[in-house]
Design a protein around this motif. Sequence first.
Motif, PDB file in Angstrom:
ATOM      1  N   PHE A  23     -16.720   3.143   4.552  1.00  0.00           N
ATOM      2  CA  PHE A  23     -15.771   2.855   5.629  1.00  0.00           C
ATOM      3  C   PHE A  23     -16.145   1.589   6.392  1.00  0.00           C
ATOM      4  O   PHE A  23     -15.272   0.875   6.878  1.00  0.00           O
ATOM      5  N   ALA A  26     -14.965  -1.181   4.094  1.00  0.00           N
ATOM      6  CA  ALA A  26     -13.510  -1.267   4.150  1.00  0.00           C
ATOM      7  C   ALA A  26     -13.062  -1.985   5.422  1.00  0.00           C
ATOM      8  O   ALA A  26     -12.154  -2.827   5.382  1.00  0.00           O
ATOM      9  N   GLU A  30     -11.193  -5.476   5.568  1.00  0.00           N
ATOM     10  CA  GLU A  30      -9.855  -5.262   6.114  1.00  0.00           C
ATOM     11  C   GLU A  30      -8.934  -4.588   5.098  1.00  0.00           C
ATOM     12  O   GLU A  30      -7.803  -4.999   4.866  1.00  0.00           O
ATOM     13  N   GLU A  32      -8.053  -0.344   3.573  1.00  0.00           N
ATOM     14  CA  GLU A  32      -8.244   1.075   3.849  1.00  0.00           C
ATOM     15  C   GLU A  32      -9.435   1.583   3.043  1.00  0.00           C
ATOM     16  O   GLU A  32      -9.662   1.140   1.917  1.00  0.00           O
ATOM     17  N   THR A  33     -10.173   2.521   3.621  1.00  0.00           N
ATOM     18  CA  THR A  33     -11.312   3.121   2.930  1.00  0.00           C
ATOM     19  C   THR A  33     -10.841   3.758   1.623  1.00  0.00           C
ATOM     20  O   THR A  33     -11.505   3.645   0.591  1.00  0.00           O
ATOM     21  N   LYS A  34      -9.689   4.403   1.690  1.00  0.00           N
ATOM     22  CA  LYS A  34      -9.132   5.054   0.506  1.00  0.00           C
ATOM     23  C   LYS A  34      -8.860   4.036  -0.607  1.00  0.00           C
ATOM     24  O   LYS A  34      -9.185   4.270  -1.769  1.00  0.00           O
ATOM     25  N   THR A  90     -12.765   6.193  14.638  1.00  0.00           N
ATOM     26  CA  THR A  90     -11.892   6.123  13.469  1.00  0.00           C
ATOM     27  C   THR A  90     -12.705   6.198  12.187  1.00  0.00           C
ATOM     28  O   THR A  90     -12.365   6.939  11.264  1.00  0.00           O
ATOM     29  N   LYS A  94     -12.378   9.338   9.548  1.00  0.00           N
ATOM     30  CA  LYS A  94     -11.910   9.143   8.176  1.00  0.00           C
ATOM     31  C   LYS A  94     -12.728   9.975   7.209  1.00  0.00           C
ATOM     32  O   LYS A  94     -12.266  10.317   6.140  1.00  0.00           O
TER      33      LYS A  94
END
Length: 194
Positions: A23, A26, A30, A32-34, A90, A94
């Motif tokens: 994370f 990510a 910039e 998303e971690t996903k 955040t 996540k």
Amino acid sequence: MQIIKSIQNRIYEIRGERVMLDFDLAALYEVETKALNQSVKRNIKRFPDDFMFRLTTVEWESIRSQIVTTFEEVNSSSQIKVMNRSQIVTGLQKHRGTIPNAFTEQGVAMLSGVLKSDKAINMNIAIMRAFVDVRKILLKQSNINEQLTEIKERIGEHDVQLNELYDAMENLIDEKIAQFKWKDRERIGFKIKE
């Protein structure tokens, strides 16, 4: 320079390796971690266990407490804020249900081949510089430790030499006292008048 300091604050030591969490990477890239983790899964052959591994629950709990503690220390001091509270919360939220992946220096380097945006490339360069800076700091620290050990050994040798000097001086003083006593003794026997 501030970005390198920010990156250094996101490098943790786990299992004897310096790593960055998915994370954090990510956020730096910039993305998303996903999305980052999906890119890694699509290219999983590029990430052997010494490049990337999933944290254990205990490791993750330890890291989470370090993240919050680090935030509180940075926030209470007059240093530059690296991350604000919402970014920390955040990042932690996540991974509320999942445990994050940890990327070693080689794993982060491999990410440059997986994530091809200009931002990812520039950030990868900064991350590699941060890892190099951390390594330099650790080398300096080990060099200082070696120097301290050498100084302690020298001091120990000096202590032995000083003790020998003190013993020799005491022996000389004892000899002088003995000579004075011999000269100042009361004479016995015949006395010759002059």
